[in-house]
Design a protein around this motif. Sequence first.
Motif, PDB file in Angstrom:
ATOM      1  N   ILE A  21      36.315  -9.739   1.404  1.00 27.40           N
ATOM      2  CA  ILE A  21      35.032  -9.400   0.793  1.00 27.40           C
ATOM      3  C   ILE A  21      33.857  -9.722   1.712  1.00 27.40           C
ATOM      4  CG2 ILE A  21      33.486  -9.954  -1.138  1.00 27.40           C
ATOM      5  CD1 ILE A  21      36.013 -10.360  -2.851  1.00 27.40           C
ATOM      6  N   LEU A  22      33.929 -10.847   2.426  1.00 25.47           N
ATOM      7  CA  LEU A  22      32.833 -11.239   3.308  1.00 25.47           C
ATOM      8  C   LEU A  22      32.594 -10.202   4.389  1.00 25.47           C
ATOM      9  CD1 LEU A  22      30.735 -13.277   4.387  1.00 25.47           C
ATOM     10  CD2 LEU A  22      32.605 -14.349   5.678  1.00 25.47           C
ATOM     11  N   TYR A  23      33.659  -9.836   5.113  1.00 23.09           N
ATOM     12  CA  TYR A  23      33.512  -8.943   6.259  1.00 23.09           C
ATOM     13  C   TYR A  23      33.330  -7.484   5.857  1.00 23.09           C
ATOM     14  CZ  TYR A  23      35.020 -12.793   9.289  1.00 23.09           C
ATOM     15  OH  TYR A  23      35.107 -13.988   9.952  1.00 23.09           O
ATOM     16  N   LYS A  24      33.995  -7.080   4.769  1.00 21.32           N
ATOM     17  CA  LYS A  24      33.997  -5.655   4.412  1.00 21.32           C
ATOM     18  C   LYS A  24      32.959  -5.275   3.357  1.00 21.32           C
ATOM     19  CE  LYS A  24      37.408  -4.524   7.128  1.00 21.32           C
ATOM     20  NZ  LYS A  24      37.151  -3.742   8.368  1.00 21.32           N
ATOM     21  N   VAL A  25      32.417  -6.259   2.638  1.00 17.66           N
ATOM     22  CA  VAL A  25      31.458  -5.940   1.577  1.00 17.66           C
ATOM     23  C   VAL A  25      30.123  -6.651   1.783  1.00 17.66           C
ATOM     24  CG1 VAL A  25      31.002  -5.988  -0.910  1.00 17.66           C
ATOM     25  CG2 VAL A  25      33.320  -5.542  -0.075  1.00 17.66           C
ATOM     26  N   VAL A  26      30.156  -7.986   1.869  1.00 15.37           N
ATOM     27  CA  VAL A  26      28.907  -8.760   1.907  1.00 15.37           C
ATOM     28  C   VAL A  26      28.098  -8.481   3.176  1.00 15.37           C
ATOM     29  CG1 VAL A  26      27.895 -11.066   1.902  1.00 15.37           C
ATOM     30  CG2 VAL A  26      29.868 -10.567   0.448  1.00 15.37           C
ATOM     31  N   VAL A  27      28.745  -8.611   4.338  1.00 14.47           N
ATOM     32  CA  VAL A  27      28.022  -8.376   5.594  1.00 14.47           C
ATOM     33  C   VAL A  27      27.504  -6.935   5.680  1.00 14.47           C
ATOM     34  CG1 VAL A  27      28.225  -8.292   8.107  1.00 14.47           C
ATOM     35  CG2 VAL A  27      29.198 -10.224   6.847  1.00 14.47           C
ATOM     36  N   PRO A  28      28.341  -5.913   5.404  1.00 16.43           N
ATOM     37  CA  PRO A  28      27.819  -4.537   5.425  1.00 16.43           C
ATOM     38  C   PRO A  28      26.748  -4.286   4.372  1.00 16.43           C
ATOM     39  CG  PRO A  28      30.206  -4.526   5.550  1.00 16.43           C
ATOM     40  CD  PRO A  28      29.796  -5.923   5.212  1.00 16.43           C
ATOM     41  N   MET A  29      26.818  -4.988   3.228  1.00 17.14           N
ATOM     42  CA  MET A  29      25.832  -4.795   2.160  1.00 17.14           C
ATOM     43  C   MET A  29      24.431  -5.194   2.630  1.00 17.14           C
ATOM     44  SD  MET A  29      26.026  -6.210  -1.760  1.00 17.14           S
ATOM     45  CE  MET A  29      26.151  -7.920  -1.271  1.00 17.14           C
ATOM     46  N   VAL A  30      24.388  -6.158   3.553  1.00 15.74           N
ATOM     47  CA  VAL A  30      23.106  -6.590   4.109  1.00 15.74           C
ATOM     48  C   VAL A  30      22.751  -5.778   5.350  1.00 15.74           C
ATOM     49  CG1 VAL A  30      21.855  -8.520   5.147  1.00 15.74           C
ATOM     50  CG2 VAL A  30      23.397  -8.923   3.209  1.00 15.74           C
ATOM     51  N   SER A  31      23.740  -5.570   6.210  1.00 15.32           N
ATOM     52  CA  SER A  31      23.451  -4.953   7.510  1.00 15.32           C
ATOM     53  C   SER A  31      23.231  -3.448   7.441  1.00 15.32           C
ATOM     54  CB  SER A  31      24.588  -5.250   8.500  1.00 15.32           C
ATOM     55  OG  SER A  31      25.825  -4.749   8.028  1.00 15.32           O
ATOM     56  N   SER A  32      23.931  -2.737   6.537  1.00 15.16           N
ATOM     57  CA  SER A  32      23.783  -1.279   6.511  1.00 15.16           C
ATOM     58  C   SER A  32      22.401  -0.825   6.035  1.00 15.16           C
ATOM     59  CB  SER A  32      24.897  -0.626   5.677  1.00 15.16           C
ATOM     60  OG  SER A  32      24.854  -1.038   4.335  1.00 15.16           O
ATOM     61  N   PRO A  33      21.807  -1.447   4.984  1.00 22.57           N
ATOM     62  CA  PRO A  33      20.430  -1.061   4.643  1.00 22.57           C
ATOM     63  C   PRO A  33      19.445  -1.384   5.762  1.00 22.57           C
ATOM     64  CG  PRO A  33      21.444  -2.222   2.809  1.00 22.57           C
ATOM     65  CD  PRO A  33      22.353  -2.386   3.982  1.00 22.57           C
ATOM     66  N   LEU A  34      19.648  -2.545   6.411  1.00 19.79           N
ATOM     67  CA  LEU A  34      18.768  -2.916   7.515  1.00 19.79           C
ATOM     68  C   LEU A  34      18.907  -1.927   8.666  1.00 19.79           C
ATOM     69  CD1 LEU A  34      16.763  -4.991   8.628  1.00 19.79           C
ATOM     70  CD2 LEU A  34      18.719  -6.291   9.519  1.00 19.79           C
ATOM     71  N   ALA A  35      20.159  -1.529   8.946  1.00 16.86           N
ATOM     72  CA  ALA A  35      20.394  -0.561  10.017  1.00 16.86           C
ATOM     73  C   ALA A  35      19.755   0.785   9.680  1.00 16.86           C
ATOM     74  CB  ALA A  35      21.894  -0.386  10.247  1.00 16.86           C
ATOM     75  N   GLY A  36      19.884   1.216   8.403  1.00 16.28           N
ATOM     76  CA  GLY A  36      19.273   2.471   7.985  1.00 16.28           C
ATOM     77  C   GLY A  36      17.764   2.431   8.125  1.00 16.28           C
ATOM     78  N   GLY A  49      12.945  14.592   6.830  1.00 12.89           N
ATOM     79  CA  GLY A  49      14.279  14.740   6.265  1.00 12.89           C
ATOM     80  C   GLY A  49      15.353  14.690   7.332  1.00 12.89           C
ATOM     81  N   PHE A  50      15.086  15.354   8.455  1.00 15.81           N
ATOM     82  CA  PHE A  50      16.043  15.342   9.569  1.00 15.81           C
ATOM     83  C   PHE A  50      16.263  13.928  10.081  1.00 15.81           C
ATOM     84  CE2 PHE A  50      16.562  15.204  14.208  1.00 15.81           C
ATOM     85  CZ  PHE A  50      17.786  15.850  14.342  1.00 15.81           C
ATOM     86  N   ALA A  51      15.191  13.180  10.261  1.00 15.76           N
ATOM     87  CA  ALA A  51      15.286  11.808  10.778  1.00 15.76           C
ATOM     88  C   ALA A  51      16.052  10.914   9.812  1.00 15.76           C
ATOM     89  CB  ALA A  51      13.889  11.246  11.034  1.00 15.76           C
ATOM     90  N   ALA A  52      15.745  11.007   8.520  1.00 18.82           N
ATOM     91  CA  ALA A  52      16.397  10.155   7.523  1.00 18.82           C
ATOM     92  C   ALA A  52      17.885  10.458   7.414  1.00 18.82           C
ATOM     93  CB  ALA A  52      15.720  10.337   6.165  1.00 18.82           C
ATOM     94  N   GLU A  53      18.223  11.738   7.368  1.00 16.80           N
ATOM     95  CA  GLU A  53      19.632  12.123   7.237  1.00 16.80           C
ATOM     96  C   GLU A  53      20.430  11.747   8.481  1.00 16.80           C
ATOM     97  OE1 GLU A  53      18.790  15.942   4.300  1.00 16.80           O
ATOM     98  OE2 GLU A  53      18.948  16.208   6.472  1.00 16.80           O
ATOM     99  N   THR A  54      19.831  11.926   9.642  1.00 16.18           N
ATOM    100  CA  THR A  54      20.523  11.576  10.889  1.00 16.18           C
ATOM    101  C   THR A  54      20.795  10.076  10.944  1.00 16.18           C
ATOM    102  OG1 THR A  54      19.449  13.410  12.050  1.00 16.18           O
ATOM    103  CG2 THR A  54      20.396  11.645  13.408  1.00 16.18           C
ATOM    104  N   ALA A  55      19.803   9.274  10.566  1.00 18.66           N
ATOM    105  CA  ALA A  55      19.973   7.822  10.570  1.00 18.66           C
ATOM    106  C   ALA A  55      21.056   7.390   9.585  1.00 18.66           C
ATOM    107  CB  ALA A  55      18.646   7.143  10.225  1.00 18.66           C
ATOM    108  N   ALA A  56      20.989   7.903   8.352  1.00 20.07           N
ATOM    109  CA  ALA A  56      21.950   7.501   7.321  1.00 20.07           C
ATOM    110  C   ALA A  56      23.372   7.946   7.668  1.00 20.07           C
ATOM    111  CB  ALA A  56      21.541   8.096   5.974  1.00 20.07           C
TER     112      ALA A  56
END
Length: 370
Positions: free
Chosen positions: A142-157, A292-299
């Motif tokens: 859960i830590l590596y596959k859920v918690v860390v991505p739950m924080v890092s993926s929105p920040l990355a987006g 829209g192009f920028a947002a979709e490409t990033a996500a």
Amino acid sequence: MTLVLTVVLVALIFEYINGFHDTANSIATVVSTKVLTPRMAIILAAVTNLVGALFGTAVAKTISSGLVDSAFVTSQTLICALLGGIIWNLITWWFGLPSSSSHALVGGLAGATLATAGGKWSALIWSKAPEAGKHWYEGSGILYKVVVPMVSSPLAGLLLGFAIMSLLYLLISTLSHLYGWLKPHTVGAWFGKLQILSAGGMGFSHGMNDAQKTMGIIALALMSATKAGDLAQIPDWLSFLRVESLGAKNDQIPVWIKATCALVMAAGTAAGGWRIIKTLGHKLVKLQPVHGFAAETAAASVLSLAAVYGMPVSTTHAITTSIMGVGAAKRLNAIKWSVVSRIVWAWVLTIPITGLLGYLLFKLFGTPVG
């Protein structure tokens, strides 16, 4: 036998709801910028979701074997987990909140498994460090596959959306300075065409990540039933339901499960999710084709990378924060922060509420193991 088939049916219902609940993630921006009509955008999303769902099994592996101890997972566990996710998805869809179907399923699975184990927290795989020589993000649990991505993926987006939009502003400004003929309508026409590609990429990455969650649930249910002997007496024409093993790495999902989940998600996508589309496409930030192009490409970039490493991240988190990053590059007050606040609360509450729902549903209707 009946219970196993019920798991498959409920899983496919979850997949269908996931399709229309998360349609907005793929097409909200391309609809709001009026590059495509809603009907054409839904067709594009359905097709690209279908294709993406057939690529890779890393996320399915995580769901089927990387988060909870399979010794405490029964058909009843999976039904309660899925129902918890379905209830939350329908509530958030009704209120137009783009919550995470991924986290809804993870929360439901964790809560139902905990109830199945009689409250033994050891039934949840909190963390398992990566093997020697591998990177930290290759760990499991859960830590590596859920918690860390739950924080890092929105920040990355958020950061990637901001960076891409800032670079595009710089590029457009430079070209406008050098070539006076580069007018706003010309920029809109160019990025209108490019946005069709980015929307397709978003749909593909959504299918690649989200459809696999249900694949993992179905594969886990059928493998458990096969090992328990529940499918020993089924007729030959149903023998495809027997799943003896998912391979040494738990990533060999039968083709029929992949195809079924992909088709069901595509069907759900085709049904549309207009309440959430309205929130993401119109209420959060005023978008033009270039935005829209920028947002979709990033996500799409964030989601594709996460899928490769088996992280069931939220498509909703990725596209919403990407839109926010694009809006911030425009100006901070371009973002409607009151809407952001409602969305963030839905994110924060998703795993606790679905975990509680999964736990309570099993306590009411399930039989504990051990």
